[in-house]
Structure formats: C-alpha cells, structure tokens
Design an enzyme around this catalytic site. Structure first.
Site, mmCIF file in Angstrom:
data_model
loop_
_atom_site.group_PDB
_atom_site.id
_atom_site.type_symbol
_atom_site.label_atom_id
_atom_site.label_comp_id
_atom_site.label_asym_id
_atom_site.label_seq_id
_atom_site.Cartn_x
_atom_site.Cartn_y
_atom_site.Cartn_z
ATOM 1 N N LYS A 5 19.385 -3.737 17.318
ATOM 2 C CA LYS A 5 20.147 -2.477 17.377
ATOM 3 C C LYS A 5 19.637 -1.515 16.308
ATOM 4 C CE LYS A 5 24.752 -0.518 17.745
ATOM 5 N NZ LYS A 5 24.361 0.322 18.886
ATOM 6 N N HIS B 167 26.237 -6.816 15.585
ATOM 7 C CA HIS B 167 25.356 -6.646 16.754
ATOM 8 C C HIS B 167 24.050 -7.407 16.546
ATOM 9 C CE1 HIS B 167 27.998 -3.278 17.931
ATOM 10 N NE2 HIS B 167 27.533 -3.480 19.133
HETATM 11 P P1 NAD Z 1 16.740 -0.438 24.440
HETATM 12 O O1 NAD Z 1 16.003 -0.086 23.195
HETATM 13 O O2 NAD Z 1 16.582 -1.809 25.029
HETATM 14 O O3 NAD Z 1 16.389 0.623 25.608
HETATM 15 C C1 NAD Z 1 16.172 1.970 25.347
HETATM 16 C C2 NAD Z 1 15.625 2.640 26.605
HETATM 17 O O4 NAD Z 1 15.375 4.017 26.323
HETATM 18 C C3 NAD Z 1 14.295 2.038 27.095
HETATM 19 O O5 NAD Z 1 14.285 2.012 28.510
HETATM 20 C C4 NAD Z 1 13.275 3.079 26.625
HETATM 21 O O6 NAD Z 1 12.112 3.129 27.460
HETATM 22 C C5 NAD Z 1 14.081 4.361 26.783
HETATM 23 N N1 NAD Z 1 13.529 5.443 25.949
HETATM 24 C C6 NAD Z 1 13.310 5.433 24.620
HETATM 25 N N2 NAD Z 1 12.776 6.609 24.230
HETATM 26 C C7 NAD Z 1 12.644 7.368 25.346
HETATM 27 C C8 NAD Z 1 12.165 8.667 25.622
HETATM 28 N N3 NAD Z 1 11.680 9.461 24.635
HETATM 29 N N4 NAD Z 1 12.200 9.122 26.890
HETATM 30 C C9 NAD Z 1 12.692 8.352 27.875
HETATM 31 N N5 NAD Z 1 13.155 7.101 27.699
HETATM 32 C C10 NAD Z 1 13.129 6.616 26.453
HETATM 33 O O7 NAD Z 1 18.273 -0.151 24.104
HETATM 34 P P2 NAD Z 1 19.595 -0.740 24.789
HETATM 35 O O8 NAD Z 1 20.055 -1.935 24.031
HETATM 36 O O9 NAD Z 1 19.416 -0.829 26.272
HETATM 37 O O10 NAD Z 1 20.624 0.427 24.443
HETATM 38 C C11 NAD Z 1 20.368 1.761 24.849
HETATM 39 C C12 NAD Z 1 21.417 2.682 24.220
HETATM 40 O O11 NAD Z 1 22.707 2.364 24.754
HETATM 41 C C13 NAD Z 1 21.542 2.528 22.693
HETATM 42 O O12 NAD Z 1 21.863 3.786 22.149
HETATM 43 C C14 NAD Z 1 22.725 1.581 22.540
HETATM 44 O O13 NAD Z 1 23.377 1.698 21.293
HETATM 45 C C15 NAD Z 1 23.577 2.085 23.674
HETATM 46 N N6 NAD Z 1 24.573 1.151 24.178
HETATM 47 C C16 NAD Z 1 25.713 1.726 24.651
HETATM 48 C C17 NAD Z 1 26.687 0.947 25.206
HETATM 49 C C18 NAD Z 1 27.911 1.623 25.779
HETATM 50 O O14 NAD Z 1 28.781 0.910 26.354
HETATM 51 N N7 NAD Z 1 28.030 2.941 25.669
HETATM 52 C C19 NAD Z 1 26.535 -0.449 25.276
HETATM 53 C C20 NAD Z 1 25.338 -0.999 24.811
HETATM 54 C C21 NAD Z 1 24.350 -0.187 24.270
#
Ligand code: NAD
Length: 255
Positions: A148, A144
C-alpha cells in the site's frame, strides 16, 4: 446492459473487478484503459485503449481503482467527456479532491475510500459513539499489506472525519498521525490515526474509545478484496440512474 469502463484494470482490485463483472447480470466490461499493454488476456470484444477520450466514449459508467496521479488525468478528461464515475482511488490530494467536486457538477460521481458495506456502517457507528462517549479518547489504528502506497489509509481518514463530526470538531485541527519523542501528554480533543504495514493484510481498521475504567473498540476486517470490487459494482449500477452530484457509498446503500 450497462457497459463498464475499468480504470486500473491491471491492479490488485482492478483484476478482481474484471472477474466479478463477468459474473454480474446486466453489466459487462466494454473497455479498459491501459498505459502500455495488458499483461494478461481478456475477451477480444473489450476495447483496450490508452486514449482517454476513446475509453470514456466506449462506456456508460467508469469504475476507477488506480493511483492519485492517474485518477487526476481521468477526472480532467471526464470533465470534457462526462460519464458517471465510481472513484475508489485513495490518497487524493486537495487539488484532486477539488477535481472530484468539479466533475460532480457535470456528472454523477460516487467517491468512496472504502466500498464495503461493513465500513459504511462502521462510519455511522463511529459518528454515534463519538457523540455519546463524550470525554473518551479516540484512537484509530489501520493495518494494510506491504504494497500500500498511501498512509494513513483513506478509510482511516474517513473514519477520523466521522469521529470528529460526532463531536463538532474540525478533523484538520485535531488529527495527529504519529507520536515520537518527549511529546507530552495526550490532549483532550486529539484524534490519532496510526498506520501499520505488513504482509498481505487486505485492510483492518480499529476505532477505539478509551476512558478511565472502560474502553470500546469497533473493528472492521476485510478478508478479501472482492468486498471492494463487488461494492463498486453495486455503486456503479446505482450511480447510472442518478443526476449530476457528489455521492458517498452511504447514499447508495441508503444508510
Ligand atoms: P495497484 O497498485 O495494484 O493498482 C493500481 C492500478 O493503477 C494499476 O492497474 C496501474 O496500472 C494503474 N495505474 C497506475 N498509474 C496509472 C496511470 N498513470 N494511468 C493509468 N493507470 C495507472 O493498487 P490497488 O491495490 O488495486 O489499489 C488501487 C487504488 O484503490 C489505491 O488507491 C487503493 O488505496 C485503492 N483502494 C480503494 C478501495 C476502496 O474500497 N475504495 C479498496 C482497496 C484499494
């Protein structure tokens, strides 16, 4: 029209979700939850709120791509104000996973560590290969981007569970996620899950089955995060009509 609440809207996946929902028929964003302020502009009709209760009340379903501690707060409030929840956040700890189960007793919850169709199919293939290829060593490698936070990826952990299930093993007893030093030979049942980090790789997972004289590697590569946002939208549309319960992406895709 299905009104969607987006949790994690300013994140890498969350921003794509906002864009993809604009192009989606009969679904639109009604609210986004923010901790502080949004650093980009969105349609003024969308409620931007830091009040979890108002957020939940202003939507028909929630799609979450945030971080484990944020997802925990969402789940705690959703138990009091139930809404169908699509949870995409990975790296949840035991307490947070228990909250997912608790929430699913009062509302439909779809929890998927990977929302893509390809990975849903890969999980099926891994289960089958693991059962058929008795005696082959199973090694999983995931790659990744450098930002991440959790490791190994939720997808790799789910794949390791599928592999263990194919052999009637408990993944907790056979998973290893690192080798270093004079550790001795590989044991028969172990399933290793190794994480590499670098650059802008969206997500690459390889599940290898290795034997003397031959090996098979099953690989999935995500080339765009839209595969996750679009998968979550499809999941949300499906989840809206389900009873309370805990669902996987395979349920939604009828795999
Ligand atoms: P990122 O770090 O770019 O975004 C995280 C988001 O969470 C941001 O909008 C941030 O403001 C918000 N956030 C953080 N702490 C917070 C809080 N206390 N209260 C409210 N909002 C809060 O991450 P990303 O790359 O967009 O990934 C997000 C999650 O999704 C990760 O856990 C990642 O591993 C997961 N993910 C899942 C899939 C899937 O298909 N299930 C695919 C990609 C990523």
């Amino acid at each position: 029209m299905i009104n969607v609440g987006v949790f994690g809207a300013s994140g890498r996946v969350g921003k794509l979700l906002l864009d993809d929902l604009k192009q989606t028929e009969r679904m639109s964003v009604s609210t986004v939850f923010v901790r502080n302020e949004l650093d980009f502009s969105i349609d003024p009709s969308i409620l931007i709120t830091s009040c979890m209760e108002s957020f939940l009340k202003a939507c028909d379903i929630v799609i979450d791509f945030s971080l484990p501690e944020a997802c925990e707060i969402l789940l705690e409030q959703a138990i009091k104000t139930p809404k169908p929840l699509v949870i995409g956040t990975t790296g949840l700890n035991t307490h947070q996973l228990n909250l997912v189960k608790q929430a699913s007793q009062v509302m439909p919850v779809l929890y998927a560590t990977n929302m893509s169709l390809g990975v849903a199919l890969l999980n099926k293939l891994v289960y089958q290969a693991s059962a058929v290829l008795e005696g082959f060593d199973i090694e999983i490698v995931e790659m990744h981007h450098r930002h991440k936070k959790d490791a190994p990826s939720g997808t790799a952990l789910t794949l390791s569970e599928s592999a263990a299930k194919g052999r009637n093993l408990d993944i907790e007893n056979v998973r290893i996620s690192g080798r270093d030093g004079n550790i001795g030979e590989r044991t028969k049942d172990e399933i290793s899950v190794m994480a590499l980090r670098g650059g802008d790789i969206v997500g690459r997972h390889t599940v290898g089955f290795y034997n003397d004289g031959e090996f098979i590697e099953l690989n999935h590569t995500a080339t765009s995060r839209n595969t996750f946002s679009k998968g979550a939208i499809r999941a949300g549309r499906w989840l809206k009509n389900q009873e309370a319960g805990l669902y996987s992406i395979s349920d939604c895709l009828e795999l």
